[in-house]
Design an enzyme around this catalytic site. Structure first.
Site, short mmCIF file in Angstrom:
data_model
loop_
_atom_site.label_atom_id
_atom_site.label_comp_id
_atom_site.label_asym_id
_atom_site.label_seq_id
_atom_site.Cartn_x
_atom_site.Cartn_y
_atom_site.Cartn_z
N GLU A 1 -5.01 6.72 -5.40
CA GLU A 1 -4.38 6.64 -4.09
C GLU A 1 -5.44 6.47 -3.01
O GLU A 1 -6.36 7.27 -2.90
CB GLU A 1 -3.58 7.92 -3.81
CG GLU A 1 -2.32 8.07 -4.63
CD GLU A 1 -1.48 9.26 -4.19
OE1 GLU A 1 -0.29 9.28 -4.52
OE2 GLU A 1 -2.02 10.18 -3.53
N CYS A 2 -5.29 5.44 -2.20
CA CYS A 2 -6.08 5.20 -0.99
C CYS A 2 -7.59 5.24 -1.25
O CYS A 2 -8.17 4.26 -1.67
CB CYS A 2 -5.66 6.18 0.10
SG CYS A 2 -6.11 5.62 1.76
N GLY A 3 -8.24 6.38 -1.03
CA GLY A 3 -9.68 6.46 -1.29
C GLY A 3 -10.01 6.12 -2.73
O GLY A 3 -11.03 5.48 -3.01
#
Length: 227
Positions: free
Chosen positions: A93-95
């Site tokens: 997720e994301c990072g």
């Protein structure tokens, strides 16, 4: 008299938690454990090798702040890329999505990342995606259904980066109905055994992503063992 079936053995799911990746919801981690996962901590900045794991979860964080340190740990990047190429199920997720990309560009400088996702992450001065998102699963979504699995998922995003230079045949797990995602229309890039998304999900009765991911990891582990 019939006896109850023995509970399934836990699957070992690595979780990257360090100074670069620390955005996790405690109740989501509890949901992973309740679904049968033994969480194995991994430090992307210091660990030189992967522990024995059946799957991997990389949450959000600020890899752009520690891009040089992440790049410097070549040993773990190579180990992770090798494991992914061999079929290790990964949710990012994301990072985590940023870390799995080919490179991360910060202030005009490019840092080498894992390279499991054939795209380049570029940081911007203003948010690219911010707020609640509504995603509709596509046929490319890789995890099995568990219980009531609605087609639409509500989540949230907050990112100053964009994922660029992706191949034209890139597969996506979601169509964006609200929000930005990767390109305003899609989110949840699917590459081999990886599902990487800008959206942060919450494991709820309406979207038990933790149980779905554990089921996916368990299935992949059984196939790897020839079971």
């Amino acid at each position: 008299q019939a006896t109850a079936a023995a509970p399934a053995a836990p699957v070992r799911i690595g979780i990257v938690r360090d100074r670069a990746f620390g955005f996790y919801y405690a109740d989501d981690l509890d949901a992973l454990a309740a679904a049968g996962a033994k969480l194995v901590p991994i430090d992307a900045l210091r660990d030189q090798r992967l522990p024995a794991i059946d799957g991997l979860f990389i949450g959000g964080g600020f890899p752009e702040m520690l891009a040089a340190e992440l790049e410097a740990n070549e040993a773990l990047q190579r180990a992770l890329k090798t494991a992914i190429d061999a079929g290790l199920p990964v949710y990012a997720e994301c990072g985590g999505l940023m870390y799995l990309a080919r490179s991360l560009v910060v202030d005009g400088r490019s840092y080498r990342m894992v390279g499991a996702i054939p795209g380049d992450v570029v940081m911007h001065a203003r948010p690219v995606g911010r707020g609640y998102v509504e995603l509709e699963r596509t046929d490319a979504f890789p995890w099995p259904a568990v219980g009531d699995s609605p087609a639409r998922v509500r989540a949230h995003e907050f990112h100053y980066s964009s994922l660029e230079n992706l191949p034209p045949d890139t597969r996506y797990a979601y169509t964006v109905r609200r929000g930005h995602g990767i390109d305003g229309r899609h989110d949840g890039i699917v590459v081999g055994s990886v599902l990487g998304s800008y959206a942060h999900q919450r494991s709820t009765g309406r979207n038990d992503w933790a149980a779905r991911f554990v089921a996916h990891v368990r299935s992949a582990a059984a196939i790897a063992r020839g079971g």
